[in-house]
Design a protein around this motif. Structure first.
Motif, short mmCIF file in Angstrom:
data_model
loop_
_atom_site.label_atom_id
_atom_site.label_comp_id
_atom_site.label_asym_id
_atom_site.label_seq_id
_atom_site.Cartn_x
_atom_site.Cartn_y
_atom_site.Cartn_z
N ASP A 176 0.80 -1.22 0.00
CA ASP A 176 0.00 0.00 0.00
C ASP A 176 0.84 1.28 0.00
O ASP A 176 0.34 2.34 -0.36
CB ASP A 176 -1.11 -0.02 1.07
N ILE A 177 2.11 1.18 0.36
CA ILE A 177 2.95 2.39 0.25
C ILE A 177 3.11 2.76 -1.23
O ILE A 177 3.01 3.93 -1.61
CB ILE A 177 4.33 2.17 0.92
N THR A 180 0.00 4.44 -2.39
CA THR A 180 -0.12 5.82 -1.92
C THR A 180 0.84 6.74 -2.67
O THR A 180 0.49 7.89 -3.00
CB THR A 180 0.15 5.89 -0.41
N LEU A 181 2.05 6.25 -2.95
CA LEU A 181 3.03 7.10 -3.64
C LEU A 181 2.54 7.51 -5.03
O LEU A 181 2.93 8.55 -5.55
CB LEU A 181 4.39 6.40 -3.70
N ILE A 187 -1.10 14.60 -2.57
CA ILE A 187 -0.49 14.88 -1.26
C ILE A 187 0.19 16.25 -1.30
O ILE A 187 0.03 17.07 -0.40
CB ILE A 187 0.52 13.77 -0.86
N ARG B 54 9.56 11.35 3.98
CA ARG B 54 9.00 12.48 3.25
C ARG B 54 9.16 13.80 4.02
O ARG B 54 9.56 14.81 3.44
CB ARG B 54 7.52 12.23 2.96
N HIS B 153 4.63 3.51 6.43
CA HIS B 153 3.77 4.22 5.48
C HIS B 153 3.83 5.73 5.72
O HIS B 153 3.93 6.51 4.77
CB HIS B 153 2.33 3.69 5.62
N ALA B 156 7.24 7.23 4.78
CA ALA B 156 7.42 7.35 3.33
C ALA B 156 6.48 8.36 2.68
O ALA B 156 6.83 9.00 1.69
CB ALA B 156 7.24 5.98 2.67
N THR B 157 5.27 8.52 3.24
CA THR B 157 4.25 9.31 2.52
C THR B 157 3.63 10.45 3.33
O THR B 157 2.91 11.28 2.78
CB THR B 157 3.08 8.39 2.07
#
Lengths: 201, 469
Positions: A176-177, A180-181, A187, B54, B153, B156-157
């Motif tokens: 899921d990362i 999302t990326l 974002i 990030r 997660h 990274a985001t």
């Protein structure tokens, strides 16, 4: 992440309620910096006697349940700590499915990140599975994610509900990362808006 | 179309990046706290996939679970603990994250440090790989514990994939009697709703007894939301909240602070906001409480007795409670006040702040710890410790025979050398009475700091309201 499609395996009954993550994996095993190798610590305070030998009374030490890959558990399974070591330990031991009337939210989420399937059923359905699995010879269950069905040795079939997105990720073993990326532009634009609306952040 | 909203609805809406047709949402995370136990695998994951952090500036790391609470100038002797601590230090340096090590004055339990530094702010989303992240909800922040995959997660985001939880209002009206503290309020709530009662929900605590609490008392309440199964706990921010935050190192300053207060004031739940569930408790009727079993829901009045599980209808529940009594070595009908103790632990993210220590000092001043037990006080952070010393509390504690330690999680979860021995019985101001939580075969009774202090002097539980010098 490994895909999960279906599983036919022995299911072990664990009728206690409020089985917490400290019980699933006690703190002395949390000092690792790896995800693997935690199976030896699974339920260790229940599984082993003080001298390190196996506690014969614990369900996973009984001959008919030694190879269990499914647990049928009492209400509020996985409560307490957020430690992902709990699903890591279950998985390392070989358990991929846990069935209960309810799960603690963090534990439930953590399972899906590791290719494991927690299934919520109503009280009657869990009782039925508990009864069947307690009769050791009938302890085999088949869980099929695509059709959302559990079939028992006695010929019962139980349907279960699951979030569409979580099902999709499990069936396809998605990271899921990475998903999302792909939304990086969204974002970024959110961050720009916040900069003007809430500049103190 | 605008509709009435709860504070949770408002924070959610202000952090929503997008929502899929099936209700799965991507939300932005303003603040990320990191500690040594649940982060090594997340950083390793970043390295393996060649990903970066990030927003390092929105991340703060501190070591707390593994550190010894004795002098640590000579390092950590337990090898695994040392490796975990060193790993965090290396990871923070590699990924550019600010890190408070075990010798830093600002070091402490992650949930004490965040608010202390002004890192915790109303209306923010705050995540940490620790279930007691719910503590930060006391400021009107949406604060949740997460697993290590979700830590990765966020690193990274700076986002999380979530579904919206339900709104659950716990209204605590009336005035809490003297001797009935934030800890007694939250334990009573958990006793009422059960250890899984809040599953799938975000609890908002409202009512006079909640607004009467100090910000630190509110942290105690929100801290244990997870013990009632809730995804998070929240209390609407007010003047007390703003006063607590003002001038903290990472808080907004000057005009920016004023602008923030305006936004924070608007966060409170609208009067006619919809809650999926509501529960009411009258604080005026609450006694100081003690847990008797191995789940935080096993709550009883100090003037009560150990209950009889045979009276429970549900078979699984009955068997679970029977085995809890066996583990606790207690029999039904035993008066709580007759339970003798071996250890008293005062500290943790639930009750390791300065006000907790002041309460303890008030009770123990001029007394001495009972000769049959060991009692330990572990401040929640280096700054709490410094403040306590400046008020002379350390002298009161040591004169009374308490051990006065260095900050950390300590015997709340016993990952460091502070552990109960098998069979020992402890009155603890921490948050979990699970089997083995404070040490293999150790037995934990959860209480407020004042109740723990009184028990340390008496050697058994006493009603702090009747405890006289």
């Amino acid at each position: 992440m490994e895909k999960f499609k279906n599983l036919t395996a022995v299911a072990a009954p664990l009728p206690d309620i409020n089985i917490d993550t400290d019980k699933i994996i006690p703190k002395q095993y949390l000092k690792t910096i790896q995800r693997t190798g935690l199976g030896k610590g699974l339920f260790s305070e229940l599984r082993y006697n003080d001298d390190g030998s196996e506690n014969k009374d614990f369900v996973l030490n009984k001959t008919q349940y030694r190879n269990a890959k499914i647990l049928v558990a009492g209400d509020n399974f996985g409560c307490g700590s957020s430690r992902e070591h709990a699903p890591w330990a279950l998985l390392d031991y070989g358990i991929k499915v846990v069935i209960s009337t309810s799960f603690a939210d963090i534990f439930y989420n953590n399972c899906f990140k590791n290719g494991m399937l927690p299934i919520v059923l109503d009280e009657k359905e869990v009782s039925l599975l508990m009864e069947e699995t307690e009769r050791g010879s009938n302890a085999t269950l088949t869980v099929d994610l695509e059709s959302q069905e559990i079939s028992t040795s006695d010929g019962n079939v139980i349907n279960f509900k699951i979030d569409k997105f979580l099902k999709h990720c499990l069936l396809n073993g998605l990271d899921d990362i990475a998903l999302t990326l792909e939304k990086n532009a969204d974002i970024k634009s959110f961050e720009d808006d916040v900069k003007s609306q809430r500049p103190w952040l | 179309m605008s509709r009435s909203k709860t504070i949770y609805d408002k924070i959610w809406d202000d952090h929503l990046i997008n929502t899929n047709d099936d209700g799965t949402s991507l939300i932005y995370i303003d603040r990320h706290l990191v500690h040594e136990v649940t982060s090594p695998q997340a950083f390793e994951g970043l390295r393996m996939t060649n990903r970066k952090v990030r927003c390092p500036e929105k991340t703060l790391a501190v070591v707390d679970h593994n550190v010894p609470t004795t002098d640590r100038k000579n390092g950590i002797s337990d090898e695994e603990s040392r490796i975990q601590v060193e790993t965090l230090e290396k990871n923070c340096s590699e990924f550019g994250i600010e890190y408070f090590n075990e010798l830093d004055l600002r070091q402490g339990i992650v949930h004490v440090v965040g608010p202390e530094q002004g890192f915790t702010l109303p209306g923010t989303t705050i995540m940490c790989g620790d279930s007691h992240t719910s503590t930060h909800g006391a400021f009107g922040a949406l604060a949740m514990g997460i697993g290590t995959s979700e830590v990765e997660h966020i690193l990274a985001t700076q986002t999380l994939i979530q579904r919206k939880a339900k709104n659950f209002k716990v209204n605590v009206g009336g005035t809490a009697p003297k001797g009935v503290t934030a800890k007694d309020i939250i334990l009573s709530i958990i006793g009422e709703i059960g250890a899984g009662g809040g599953t799938g929900s975000v609890i908002e605590y409202t009512g006079k007894a909640i607004s009467d609490l100090s910000v630190e008392g509110r942290m105690t309440v929100c801290n244990m939301s997870i013990e009632g199964g809730a995804r998070a706990g929240l209390i609407g921010p007010d003047e007390k909240t703003f006063a607590y935050i003002k001038d903290r190192p990472r808080a907004p300053m000057g005009e920016e602070f004023e602008r923030a207060v305006e936004y924070w004031n608007a966060l409170n739940s609208d009067q006619d906001a919809y809650f999926d569930r509501e529960v009411y408790l009258d604080a005026a009727k609450l006694p100081p409480v003690v847990t008797w079993g191995t789940s935080p829901e096993d709550v009883v009045s100090i003037n009560g007795e150990v209950p009889n599980p045979d009276l429970i209808d549900d078979e699984s529940r009955k068997e679970t409670k029977k085995s809890a009594l066996k583990y606790m070595d207690l029999v039904p009908g035993t008066k709580i006040k007759d339970i003798k103790l071996d250890v008293v632990f005062i500290g943790s993210c639930t009750n390791g702040r300065i006000e907790d220590l002041r309460e303890v000092a008030k009770v123990v001043e001029g007394h001495h710890v009972n000769e049959n037990l060991n009692a330990m006080i572990v401040p929640g952070s280096g700054l709490v410790k410094e403040q306590a010393i400046s008020e002379g509390l350390d002298k009161i504690f040591m004169a009374a025979g308490f051990e006065w330690r260095e900050p950390g999680c300590s015997m709340c979860l016993a990952m460091n050398p502070d552990k109960l021995l098998p069979g020992q019985r402890c009155a603890s101001t921490s948050n979990r009475n699970f089997e083995g939580r404070q040490g293999f075969r150790g037995r934990t009774h959860l209480v407020s700091p004042a109740m723990a202090a009184a028990a340390a002097i008496a050697g058994h539980f006493v009603d702090v309201r009747e405890f006289t010098k």
